[in-house]
Write a protein that holds these residues in place. Structure first.
Motif, PDB file in Angstrom:
ATOM      1  N   GLY A 187     -77.939  40.623-110.140  1.00 34.77           N
ATOM      2  CA  GLY A 187     -78.308  39.255-110.480  1.00 34.77           C
ATOM      3  C   GLY A 187     -77.177  38.260-110.287  1.00 34.77           C
ATOM      4  N   HIS A 188     -76.095  38.676-109.619  1.00 40.72           N
ATOM      5  CA  HIS A 188     -74.987  37.751-109.351  1.00 40.72           C
ATOM      6  C   HIS A 188     -75.460  36.579-108.502  1.00 40.72           C
ATOM      7  CE1 HIS A 188     -71.986  41.320-109.920  1.00 40.72           C
ATOM      8  NE2 HIS A 188     -72.274  40.733-111.067  1.00 40.72           N
ATOM      9  N   PRO A 189     -74.796  35.429-108.587  1.00 42.34           N
ATOM     10  CA  PRO A 189     -75.180  34.249-107.793  1.00 42.34           C
ATOM     11  C   PRO A 189     -75.025  34.517-106.292  1.00 42.34           C
ATOM     12  CG  PRO A 189     -73.563  33.673-109.499  1.00 42.34           C
ATOM     13  CD  PRO A 189     -73.661  35.160-109.485  1.00 42.34           C
ATOM     14  N   VAL A 193     -84.301  35.244-100.721  1.00 35.42           N
ATOM     15  CA  VAL A 193     -84.109  35.170-102.178  1.00 35.42           C
ATOM     16  C   VAL A 193     -85.216  34.392-102.898  1.00 35.42           C
ATOM     17  CG1 VAL A 193     -82.603  34.300-104.020  1.00 35.42           C
ATOM     18  CG2 VAL A 193     -81.646  35.692-102.181  1.00 35.42           C
ATOM     19  N   PRO A 194     -85.565  33.182-102.465  1.00 27.83           N
ATOM     20  CA  PRO A 194     -86.599  32.473-103.233  1.00 27.83           C
ATOM     21  C   PRO A 194     -87.997  33.079-103.095  1.00 27.83           C
ATOM     22  CG  PRO A 194     -85.873  31.151-101.361  1.00 27.83           C
ATOM     23  CD  PRO A 194     -84.996  32.354-101.410  1.00 27.83           C
ATOM     24  N   GLN A 204     -76.570  43.863 -97.554  1.00 30.40           N
ATOM     25  CA  GLN A 204     -75.605  44.190 -98.592  1.00 30.40           C
ATOM     26  C   GLN A 204     -75.591  43.127 -99.694  1.00 30.40           C
ATOM     27  OE1 GLN A 204     -71.762  45.576 -96.898  1.00 30.40           O
ATOM     28  NE2 GLN A 204     -72.923  45.672 -94.981  1.00 30.40           N
ATOM     29  N   VAL A 205     -75.686  41.870 -99.292  1.00 38.58           N
ATOM     30  CA  VAL A 205     -75.716  40.780-100.267  1.00 38.58           C
ATOM     31  C   VAL A 205     -77.002  40.849-101.097  1.00 38.58           C
ATOM     32  CG1 VAL A 205     -75.844  38.259-100.532  1.00 38.58           C
ATOM     33  CG2 VAL A 205     -74.174  39.279 -98.950  1.00 38.58           C
ATOM     34  N   LEU A 206     -78.139  41.019-100.432  1.00 40.51           N
ATOM     35  CA  LEU A 206     -79.415  41.091-101.143  1.00 40.51           C
ATOM     36  C   LEU A 206     -79.446  42.291-102.092  1.00 40.51           C
ATOM     37  CD1 LEU A 206     -81.832  40.124 -98.246  1.00 40.51           C
ATOM     38  CD2 LEU A 206     -81.287  38.750-100.265  1.00 40.51           C
ATOM     39  N   TYR A 207     -78.871  43.390-101.670  1.00 41.45           N
ATOM     40  CA  TYR A 207     -78.796  44.577-102.521  1.00 41.45           C
ATOM     41  C   TYR A 207     -78.033  44.265-103.807  1.00 41.45           C
ATOM     42  CZ  TYR A 207     -77.593  49.325-104.027  1.00 41.45           C
ATOM     43  OH  TYR A 207     -77.433  50.473-104.753  1.00 41.45           O
TER      44      TYR A 207
END
Length: 145
Positions: A22-24, A54-55, A13-16
Motif C-alpha cells: 500500500g505504499h504511495p 492503479v486507479p 515490480q512497482v505494482l507488486y
C-alpha cells in the motif's frame, strides 16, 4: 531486454509492491528508478502502465475474476494478478499494444517472475479476454470510440 519489456518489468515490480504494502505509487516508482535507472522513454512507458492500472485495480480484478472463476482474485498470487492487470490494461484500456503482443509480453513476465504454472494460467485467462476489448471498456466504465 527490450526497452518496453523492461518498462513492463519495472511497472510489474512497482505494482507488486503497491499491492503488497500500500505504499504511495510515486515513492515506490522513484525508489525503483533509483535502484534501476531507465532512459526517459522507458520510464515514461512504465509510468503510463502504473498510473493507468492503479486507479482501475478493483475494476480490472472484477472483470478478470469473471474469466478465471476457479481462482478467486484474493487467492491469485499477487504477481500473477498484476501481470494480468498490466496486459488487460494495455490491450483493452490504453489500446497501444496489440492483443497478441500484450499476451506474449505477459507470458514472458510470468516466466521471469511467476511460478512454474503462472505462464499457463496467464495465457489461459488472457486468451479468454483477447477479443473482448469493448466489453472490458464498458465493464470498466470507460467509453469506446
Amino acid at each position: 531486454m527490450k526497452s518496453r519489456t523492461k518498462a513492463r518489468s519495472v511497472a510489474l515490480q512497482v505494482l507488486y509492491e503497491i499491492d503488497l504494502t500500500g505504499h504511495p505509487i510515486g515513492t515506490v516508482f522513484q525508489t525503483r528508478l533509483d535502484t534501476e535507472p531507465l532512459d526517459k522513454s522507458t520510464a515514461d512507458f512504465s509510468w503510463q502502465i502504473i498510473a493507468g492500472v492503479v486507479p482501475l485495480m478493483a475494476k480490472l480484478d472484477a472483470f478478470i475474476a469473471q474469466h478465471a472463476p476457479e481462482w478467486p482474485m484474493d487467492q491469485v498470487a499477487i504477481i500473477d494478478r498484476n501481470i494480468l492487470r498490466i496486459a488487460v490494461w494495455e490491450f483493452a484500456v490504453s489500446e497501444t499494444t496489440p492483443v497478441k503482443v500484450a499476451i506474449n509480453e505477459a507470458i514472458e513476465l510470468a516466466k521471469l517472475f511467476g511460478s512454474d504454472s503462472t505462464p499457463r494460467f496467464v495465457n489461459g485467462v488472457l486468451g479468454s479476454l483477447a477479443n473482448r476489448q469493448a466489453e472490458i471498456k464498458k465493464a470498466l466504465g470507460l467509453t469506446t470510440l
